[in-house]
Design a protein around this motif. Structure first.
Motif, mmCIF file in Angstrom:
data_model
loop_
_atom_site.group_PDB
_atom_site.id
_atom_site.type_symbol
_atom_site.label_atom_id
_atom_site.label_comp_id
_atom_site.label_asym_id
_atom_site.label_seq_id
_atom_site.Cartn_x
_atom_site.Cartn_y
_atom_site.Cartn_z
ATOM 1 N N SER A 398 44.261 40.934 39.154
ATOM 2 C CA SER A 398 42.950 41.417 39.592
ATOM 3 C C SER A 398 43.096 42.135 40.926
ATOM 4 N N HIS A 400 40.897 43.505 44.255
ATOM 5 C CA HIS A 400 39.657 43.166 44.947
ATOM 6 C C HIS A 400 39.382 44.192 46.038
ATOM 7 N N ARG A 409 35.776 42.139 42.883
ATOM 8 C CA ARG A 409 36.808 42.303 41.864
ATOM 9 C C ARG A 409 36.474 43.559 41.061
ATOM 10 N N GLN A 412 40.686 44.289 36.594
ATOM 11 C CA GLN A 412 41.367 43.081 36.149
ATOM 12 C C GLN A 412 41.953 43.295 34.772
#
Length: 438
Positions: A398, A400, A409, A412
């Motif tokens: 992921s 961020h 986020r 992902q």
């Protein structure tokens, strides 16, 4: 298609496009942030400063710190209870001069053997504050925090704050740490900035172009970096601090040097072949590689700079079944499909560019259009990545974004290991052939 169905379908498509456009328009990129100011704060010369830790072979950690007192011992006391140190280790020290600058005494002390997944308390140099660290686990799952091109700006501070919220075991940094750029005091302020995190979890770094600080005919490159950020190159059989490997839980990680010779006749290439020959994919099913200059990059910034290294090393790493390659240098984020030789390949590596830790040079906001089929997600924002190796078959990545001052986020993906897909077994003959070549 029936005419009476065409209009509703067209309207639905237009509504989806309009909604997507609205979401994009709602995001307003905040203005750049200034370089952090570090006021002069004189400390006792014997006080340990710029404390950071790194992995140093099986069940061992290297504790590094700096003192102004040249007579301060390179000793670390440690134990599993606060204020009670059942073990003691003595290490080595170094220092360097750079033009008019003289470093403090730089200490490197290896402690261990240590228990996995355990909190230890330690003290450097026989005095000063007590620090606390946690050793990585012995087996999967394990979590890596990843951020490159850090620098020392307000965005860097935001990135560090967000990483601190992540329950990670090891931080990996693919080059460009302090952005000292010949001003050696910036190495010191960077060490102070990252100490709260780097003293508690291993930081594994490799060099970028901003670490070189070469002055032709007068000063060799990477002197400051090598003195301050000693990595386990000797423990991994390397002759240079610019490239090395380490293992943690079920993961073998190779840190390559974009600024060391890398052609097939180089020491780095020979070392890489030797290192790969020792990798046991039953014990470490995941194989990761980090370096500074990306090989797959659709940003106009630094376009093509990794091509020669890719030409030299990609066939070997492809045959070895590398799962993920992470790079920095480009001040933006990008993730690819599994790719090899310029096109999608189910047995290739996922390439991730994450040179967006917060540096002073700002973001690289111009991408090539249209994007190639292998580029999945790209965005020019500051942020950090989290790579959770769940088990031998699945990992969760992921990214961020921190432009909003919250670790949003924004990207992902689940990644399946090449071991479980059969690619590693399929290419084992090809790998043996390359490794046995003179």
């Amino acid at each position: 298609m029936e005419p009476n169905l065409l209009l509703p379908l067209t309207m639905a498509i237009l509504m989806i496009i309009a909604a997507a456009a609205t979401v994009t328009a709602d995001y307003i990129r905040p203005p750049p942030r200034k370089t952090l100011h570090f006021p002069w704060d004189p400390k006792p010369s014997s006080l340990p400063q710029q404390v950071h830790i790194s992995l140093a072979g099986d069940k061992h950690l290297r504790i590094s710190w700096i003192t102004g007192d040249k007579s301060s011992p390179s000793v670390v006391e440690y134990g599993t209870s606060p204020g009670s140190y059942s073990s003691r280790a003595k290490g080595e020290s170094t220092s360097y001069k750079y033009l008019l600058y003289s470093s403090g005494k730089i200490h490197h002390t290896v402690i261990g053997p240590l228990e996995h997944g355990t909190i230890y308390f330690y003290r450097c140099g026989g005095q000063g504050p007590e620090f606390q660290l946690k050793t990585p686990p012995s087996q999967l799952p394990v979590t890596f925090a990843v951020a490159g091109d850090m620098g020392q700006t307000g965005w860097t501070k935001s990135t560090l704050d967000h990483i601190d919220q992540c329950k990670y075991d090891v931080h990996m940094l693919p080059g460009d740490l302090a952005y000292a750029d010949y001003f050696q005091r910036r190495w010191d302020t960077f060490g102070e900035l990252v100490q709260p995190l780097a003293s508690g979890r291993p930081w594994m770094v490799t060099e970028g172009n901003h670490e070189e600080e070469n002055i032709p005919l007068f000063k060799d490159g990477f002197q400051s970096y090598n003195a301050r950020w000693k990595m386990p190159f000797e423990e991994s059989g390397s002759s240079s601090n610019l490239y090395y490997s380490f293992e943690v839980a079920g993961v073998h990680v190779i840190m390559l040097g974009s600024f060391a010779d890398y052609d097939e006749y180089s020491d780095q290439y020979s070392w890489l072949k030797a290192d790969l020959s020792k990798v046991d994919r039953d014990r470490t099913p995941w194989l990761l590689v980090l370096f500074h200059v990306p090989w797959y990059n659709t940003n106009y910034a630094h376009q093509g700079e990794g091509d020669r290294m890719m030409a030299a090393m990609e066939p070997l790493l492809y045959a070895a079944g590398v799962d993920i390659m992470l790079a920095g240098h480009v001040h933006a984020y990008e993730r690819s499909k599994r790719v090899y030789s310029g096109k999608s390949d189910p047995c290739g590596a996922v390439h991730i560019t994450i040179g967006d830790g917060g540096n002073k040079e700002g973001l690289a906001q111009k991408y090539k259009s249209p994007s190639p089929e292998w580029s999945i997600f790209r965005e020019a924002s500051f942020g950090h990545g989290e790579l959770k190796m769940i088990n031998s078959t699945h990992a969760f990545w992921s990214w961020h974004r921190n432009d909003d001052d919250e670790p949003v986020r924004s990207d992902q993906v689940w990644i399946t290991s090449l071991v479980s897909s059969g690619c590693v077994a399929e290419k084992s003959h090809e790998l043996r052939k390359i490794l046995m070549a003179p």
